[in-house]
Design a protein around this motif. Structure first.
Motif, PDB file in Angstrom:
ATOM      1  N   SER A  50     152.611  44.350  80.220  1.00 49.45           N
ATOM      2  CA  SER A  50     152.438  44.184  79.010  1.00 49.45           C
ATOM      3  C   SER A  50     152.383  45.248  77.902  1.00 49.45           C
ATOM      4  CB  SER A  50     150.955  43.159  79.188  1.00 49.45           C
ATOM      5  OG  SER A  50     150.561  42.884  77.560  1.00 49.45           O
ATOM      6  N   PHE A  51     153.592  45.089  76.909  1.00 51.05           N
ATOM      7  CA  PHE A  51     153.278  46.002  75.685  1.00 51.05           C
ATOM      8  C   PHE A  51     152.759  45.250  74.421  1.00 51.05           C
ATOM      9  CE2 PHE A  51     157.012  48.127  77.488  1.00 51.05           C
ATOM     10  CZ  PHE A  51     156.592  49.011  78.301  1.00 51.05           C
ATOM     11  N   ALA A  52     151.937  44.232  74.889  1.00 55.50           N
ATOM     12  CA  ALA A  52     151.216  43.337  74.131  1.00 55.50           C
ATOM     13  C   ALA A  52     149.707  43.563  73.818  1.00 55.50           C
ATOM     14  CB  ALA A  52     151.409  41.816  74.444  1.00 55.50           C
ATOM     15  N   ALA A  53     149.148  44.007  74.899  1.00 57.83           N
ATOM     16  CA  ALA A  53     147.519  43.872  74.864  1.00 57.83           C
ATOM     17  C   ALA A  53     147.379  45.178  73.932  1.00 57.83           C
ATOM     18  CB  ALA A  53     147.012  44.132  76.226  1.00 57.83           C
ATOM     19  N   GLY A  54     146.234  44.990  73.097  1.00 57.75           N
ATOM     20  CA  GLY A  54     145.956  46.162  72.142  1.00 57.75           C
ATOM     21  C   GLY A  54     144.530  46.582  72.628  1.00 57.75           C
ATOM     22  N   ARG A  55     144.223  46.123  73.720  1.00 55.95           N
ATOM     23  CA  ARG A  55     142.810  46.532  74.289  1.00 55.95           C
ATOM     24  C   ARG A  55     142.784  48.210  74.740  1.00 55.95           C
ATOM     25  NH1 ARG A  55     141.512  42.770  79.117  1.00 55.95           N
ATOM     26  NH2 ARG A  55     140.957  41.426  77.422  1.00 55.95           N
ATOM     27  N   PRO A  56     141.736  48.821  74.920  1.00 56.78           N
ATOM     28  CA  PRO A  56     141.618  50.175  74.963  1.00 56.78           C
ATOM     29  C   PRO A  56     141.980  50.494  76.860  1.00 56.78           C
ATOM     30  CG  PRO A  56     139.463  49.336  74.916  1.00 56.78           C
ATOM     31  CD  PRO A  56     140.394  48.293  74.388  1.00 56.78           C
ATOM     32  N   THR A  57     142.231  51.623  76.954  1.00 58.93           N
ATOM     33  CA  THR A  57     142.332  51.727  78.491  1.00 58.93           C
ATOM     34  C   THR A  57     141.139  51.516  79.338  1.00 58.93           C
ATOM     35  OG1 THR A  57     143.083  53.671  80.305  1.00 58.93           O
ATOM     36  CG2 THR A  57     142.174  54.265  78.044  1.00 58.93           C
ATOM     37  N   LEU A 274     133.107  51.201  73.827  1.00 62.76           N
ATOM     38  CA  LEU A 274     133.186  50.036  74.738  1.00 62.76           C
ATOM     39  C   LEU A 274     133.385  48.836  74.477  1.00 62.76           C
ATOM     40  CD1 LEU A 274     132.187  49.742  78.003  1.00 62.76           C
ATOM     41  CD2 LEU A 274     129.872  49.141  77.040  1.00 62.76           C
ATOM     42  N   PRO A 275     134.561  48.184  74.557  1.00 60.78           N
ATOM     43  CA  PRO A 275     134.640  46.792  74.119  1.00 60.78           C
ATOM     44  C   PRO A 275     133.531  45.713  74.273  1.00 60.78           C
ATOM     45  CG  PRO A 275     136.613  47.785  75.111  1.00 60.78           C
ATOM     46  CD  PRO A 275     135.397  48.464  75.479  1.00 60.78           C
ATOM     47  N   GLY A 276     133.159  45.830  75.755  1.00 56.89           N
ATOM     48  CA  GLY A 276     132.140  44.932  75.978  1.00 56.89           C
ATOM     49  C   GLY A 276     130.927  44.767  75.519  1.00 56.89           C
ATOM     50  N   ALA A 277     130.639  45.975  74.645  1.00 58.52           N
ATOM     51  CA  ALA A 277     129.231  45.877  73.835  1.00 58.52           C
ATOM     52  C   ALA A 277     129.331  45.093  72.604  1.00 58.52           C
ATOM     53  CB  ALA A 277     128.930  47.609  73.533  1.00 58.52           C
TER      54      ALA A 277
ATOM     55  N   GLN B  94     135.249  45.208  79.336  1.00 53.44           N
ATOM     56  CA  GLN B  94     136.430  45.097  78.466  1.00 53.44           C
ATOM     57  C   GLN B  94     136.209  43.919  77.498  1.00 53.44           C
ATOM     58  OE1 GLN B  94     139.192  46.279  76.499  1.00 53.44           O
ATOM     59  NE2 GLN B  94     140.118  47.023  78.569  1.00 53.44           N
ATOM     60  N   TYR B  95     137.313  43.923  76.605  1.00 54.53           N
ATOM     61  CA  TYR B  95     137.077  42.521  75.681  1.00 54.53           C
ATOM     62  C   TYR B  95     137.207  41.364  76.537  1.00 54.53           C
ATOM     63  CZ  TYR B  95     138.778  44.891  71.390  1.00 54.53           C
ATOM     64  OH  TYR B  95     138.556  45.693  70.235  1.00 54.53           O
ATOM     65  N   PRO B 315     130.211  40.697  76.551  1.00 60.68           N
ATOM     66  CA  PRO B 315     130.079  40.392  78.102  1.00 60.68           C
ATOM     67  C   PRO B 315     129.046  41.350  78.692  1.00 60.68           C
ATOM     68  CG  PRO B 315     132.461  41.205  77.307  1.00 60.68           C
ATOM     69  CD  PRO B 315     131.389  41.361  76.109  1.00 60.68           C
ATOM     70  N   LEU B 316     128.593  42.463  78.348  1.00 66.96           N
ATOM     71  CA  LEU B 316     127.438  43.271  78.805  1.00 66.96           C
ATOM     72  C   LEU B 316     126.129  42.390  78.612  1.00 66.96           C
ATOM     73  CD1 LEU B 316     126.051  46.010  79.644  1.00 66.96           C
ATOM     74  CD2 LEU B 316     126.578  46.937  77.130  1.00 66.96           C
ATOM     75  N   ALA B 317     125.882  41.646  77.389  1.00 63.88           N
ATOM     76  CA  ALA B 317     124.899  41.308  77.253  1.00 63.88           C
ATOM     77  C   ALA B 317     124.788  39.824  78.198  1.00 63.88           C
ATOM     78  CB  ALA B 317     124.628  40.985  75.726  1.00 63.88           C
ATOM     79  N   GLN B 318     125.963  39.277  78.215  1.00 66.93           N
ATOM     80  CA  GLN B 318     126.048  38.266  78.979  1.00 66.93           C
ATOM     81  C   GLN B 318     125.751  38.509  80.545  1.00 66.93           C
ATOM     82  OE1 GLN B 318     129.602  35.196  78.353  1.00 66.93           O
ATOM     83  NE2 GLN B 318     130.215  36.789  76.990  1.00 66.93           N
ATOM     84  N   ALA B 319     126.071  39.524  80.776  1.00 62.06           N
ATOM     85  CA  ALA B 319     126.006  39.991  82.032  1.00 62.06           C
ATOM     86  C   ALA B 319     124.397  40.077  82.649  1.00 62.06           C
ATOM     87  CB  ALA B 319     126.743  41.450  82.560  1.00 62.06           C
ATOM     88  N   VAL B 320     123.786  40.643  81.723  1.00 63.05           N
ATOM     89  CA  VAL B 320     122.224  40.557  81.792  1.00 63.05           C
ATOM     90  C   VAL B 320     121.562  39.419  81.986  1.00 63.05           C
ATOM     91  CG1 VAL B 320     120.089  41.453  80.670  1.00 63.05           C
ATOM     92  CG2 VAL B 320     122.252  42.984  80.786  1.00 63.05           C
ATOM     93  N   ILE B 321     122.001  38.408  81.106  1.00 68.65           N
ATOM     94  CA  ILE B 321     121.505  37.053  81.034  1.00 68.65           C
ATOM     95  C   ILE B 321     122.146  36.396  82.444  1.00 68.65           C
ATOM     96  CG2 ILE B 321     121.588  34.845  80.213  1.00 68.65           C
ATOM     97  CD1 ILE B 321     120.031  37.158  78.455  1.00 68.65           C
TER      98      ILE B 321
END
Lengths: 446, 446
Positions: A50-57, A274-277, B94-95, B315-321
């Motif tokens: 995938s050269f499509a995903a814009g997510r970070p490493t 951190l995207p997940g935050a 991640q996202y 997702p981080l917050a979801q993980a805690v819940i």
């Protein structure tokens, strides 16, 4: 994840379903479909490169860092609150301040990394940059005469946010230098002539998504002058500015150059922390005056809207981002040395790999731009690229990328594709480029 | 927290500030002012005992639990993903999926605690219940003819969310039994007669905020019949249902009784798990049909709007819940035994304390309702209560509460105040009631 709950077969079907046409108009817009399509293609071809995903490493992810950042921020609160443990825990675990709890840390980050000096009170911590965008547009859109301009091609989320407040987005032509100023002045005149009002221009000045293009210093200053002359705001979105190819800082951001509070600065921690935050922010130091003469910050108005939208950004998530800022003495440049190198090396490898496979002069029908950093570049090909072409590439050649028409908003296929370098390994870049070259050969010989 | 960044005195003042009247109309509404006022009063009198705060008890908070829940959810992912550590970490950091990553755990929680059986695909995990409300109203509001009904007095956030989508909220009179059905049918007829359309009725069936009142089973069934007859949705908000006075479950939720998919269920974890996570959800299992006959869930439409609003819930917050749900085998009833006892004891103490200070027959001018659980009750007093009265109570008697006019939306003072029992100690209840009695004496003799 598995769905272990039985399907509700016992539920009697109601007389009628809800017609889509009874729901908000944005749901029937091609944009909704195109986002769906792009997600689906990626899911259907998980083995395609995938050269499509814009997510970070994800190279440097580790759940340990979350625990560490959280504890670090808690320690910070203990010093702020004179070792009152209950108060520190409450700050992280209870409902919190609407405008956020790491605004002061963000202000220090902006000072250290960007040379931007702002009162922390003018910062609103948001649920990612996307909420910052929505809040700003919701506040600015008063009547159906209010419009936004956006440098085209445009990040899809900017158009999507505007649709949620029923605000038209008028494109301004991009250029290899970032923005076509003739087209911008034409647009401004046209909007004024029709009795409408440009409230804002959305712009990514550094390594734009999708074009990869950055604005030079002169263009930045000119934008600021035009915003003052024509009385509109610049919405500067800056998710990629840290990731310069040479590791040196680029030209100052629009906000750093903003002497007249014409810039609303939209910040993201999804690429730098951190995207997940899901933590971002907006700097809105503009003054707002009520009829009775009282004055507040635009940030306070954004906070009012936010209190009815998401109440506040998860203090827990803010704590994790706060911990990262503290760990690196407020510098995300310092906190992203490894990531910067990954993106720089990937971009270099992508550009070298394209040149190897399409040597100069031999393939004039294939060309690409050379961004000074960021996640994206644009490849120009000798045929119009619609979504079926992408699907063929994924299925027959196992390589994904993004058709550029998605960023023009009109659905008309163009001869361009976006390539992303942020979420691939060196080996994947090589194999992906081989696949891409095979795909292009097939279409050329087609 | 301290503001260590210097004020931007170097910034030259722009020619003009932004007039408030050029910004979104909700910002000029009394609601925005009243939220501001209530926050400010609480800040200005930090030593006053607060029967105003609707936040959950902090008695059992501990940052250790966050670390533990996070690890617990990660372990869960390791089993789901066959011990693929990288995948488990990516899921949290991640996202993520737009509709959320703990939807299946929430479905199990609803089955265990509420007897609600839903397909996890019909759940969207949101940034608190407030985003769930906004998403639902944004999807349902198509034209200026679409209106929402709300049982009055109403939670302020419901009116605020409707304002963000420019959707009128028409009140339906409440009653000691929860809702005045004559007024509801009158409203429905009136809206239909004016060519408008009721899209939804917002209702808290269990221990409503602010009234504390619950609907009986008959009233619930009648609401469901009316929704089917008049083709509107019931937006059931249920943040307090778990906290019954006798520790036994109350009557089934509207959603548990919903055989025709007339109920959109709004859920919150802020009272039952952790406010600082800002995680809530919406169950929207209604079918939506496009013009070409394709069918999707209403939840998918909410997801599309969400992707342009907040992208996904942390997702981080979801993980805690998720970790908390796993720790208690999906039962928040089991996970809130101590909290239930605290609220039950507080409510009992408050009711006993009121009876002690205003013995039956001796003070007919002061009365209160006796909720079967939840956080709130309503005190009726022999004078109209405006915000100045609250300010006097805070300053002269050191006790805070909430004037009920804030929940009627018209700003007209009424003879009622809301008392909250969720965020006070037993000793604070006693002192607060003494202060409240002194305040009432002063006003009676006034």
């Amino acid at each position: 994840m598995s769905a272990e709950v039985p399907n509700p077969a016992a539920v009697r079907d109601p007389a009628g379903a809800i017609p889509l046409e009874d729901l908000h108009s944005s749901l029937g817009h091609p944009l909704a479909e195109s986002m769906n399509f792009l997600n689906e293609v990626a899911q259907r071809y998980p083995d395609a490169i995938s050269f499509a995903a814009g997510r970070p490493t994800e190279e440097f992810f580790g759940i340990d860092s979350i625990h560490r950042y959280l504890d670090r921020f808690r320690e910070h609160l203990l010093t702020v609150f004179d070792c009152d443990e209950a108060r520190a825990e409450r700050e992280i675990m209870q409902y919190g301040r609407t405008k956020g709890i790491i605004h002061d840390l963000i202000a220090r980050n902006l000072a250290v990394d960007e040379g931007i000096t702002v009162d922390p009170e003018s910062i609103v911590v948001t649920v990612g940059c996307q909420e910052a965008l929505f809040l700003t547009l919701r506040v600015l859109r008063r009547t159906s005469d209010d419009v936004m301009l956006a440098v085209s091609p445009t990040y899809v989320g900017a158009v999507g946010a505007a649709q949620l407040v029923d605000m038209p987005v008028l494109p301004v032509a991009g250029s290899p230098e970032g923005i076509d100023f003739d087209d911008l002045t034409r647009r401004l005149d046209e909007v004024a002539a029709t009795g409408r009002r440009v409230r804002a221009l959305y712009v990514v000045a550094d390594f734009a998504n999708p074009s990869g293009v950055s604005l030079g210093l002169e263009a930045r200053l000119r934008l600021l002058r035009l915003a003052a002359e024509h009385d509109f705001l610049l919405l500067e979105d800056n998710p990629y500015g840290l990731f310069t190819s040479d590791g040196e800082p680029g030209p100052p951001t629009l906000k750093a150059l903003d002497t007249e509070r014409r810039v609303v600065y939209l910040g993201s921690f999804s690429k730098t922390a951190l995207p997940g935050a899901r933590v971002g922010y907006v700097v809105a130091d503009q003054r707002v005056t009520a009829a009775d003469g009282r004055e507040e910050l635009l940030a306070d108005q954004l906070g009012r809207i936010k209190s009815m939208l998401t109440v506040n950004t998860s203090p827990l998530a803010q704590a994790v981002i706060g911990g990262k800022l503290l760990e690196h003495d407020f510098s995300l440049r310092a906190g992203n040395v490894r990531e910067q190198r990954t993106y720089r090396d990937n971009l270099r490898r992508m550009l070298d790999g394209l040149r190897d496979r399409f040597p100069p002069g031999r393939h004039p029908e294939v060309s690409w731009n050379v961004p000074g950093g960021g996640f994206f570049l644009v490849l120009t090909v000798p045929f119009a690229v619609d979504d079926r072409v992408l699907e063929h590439s994924a299925r027959a050649h196992r390589v994904l990328w993004t058709p550029m028409h998605h960023f023009y908003g009109d659905g008309v296929p163009v001869n361009q594709i976006r390539l992303s370098v942020s979420h691939v390994t060196p080996a994947e870049i090589e194999t992906g480029l081989d696949n891409l070259a095979a795909f292009l050969r097939e279409y050329r010989d087609h």
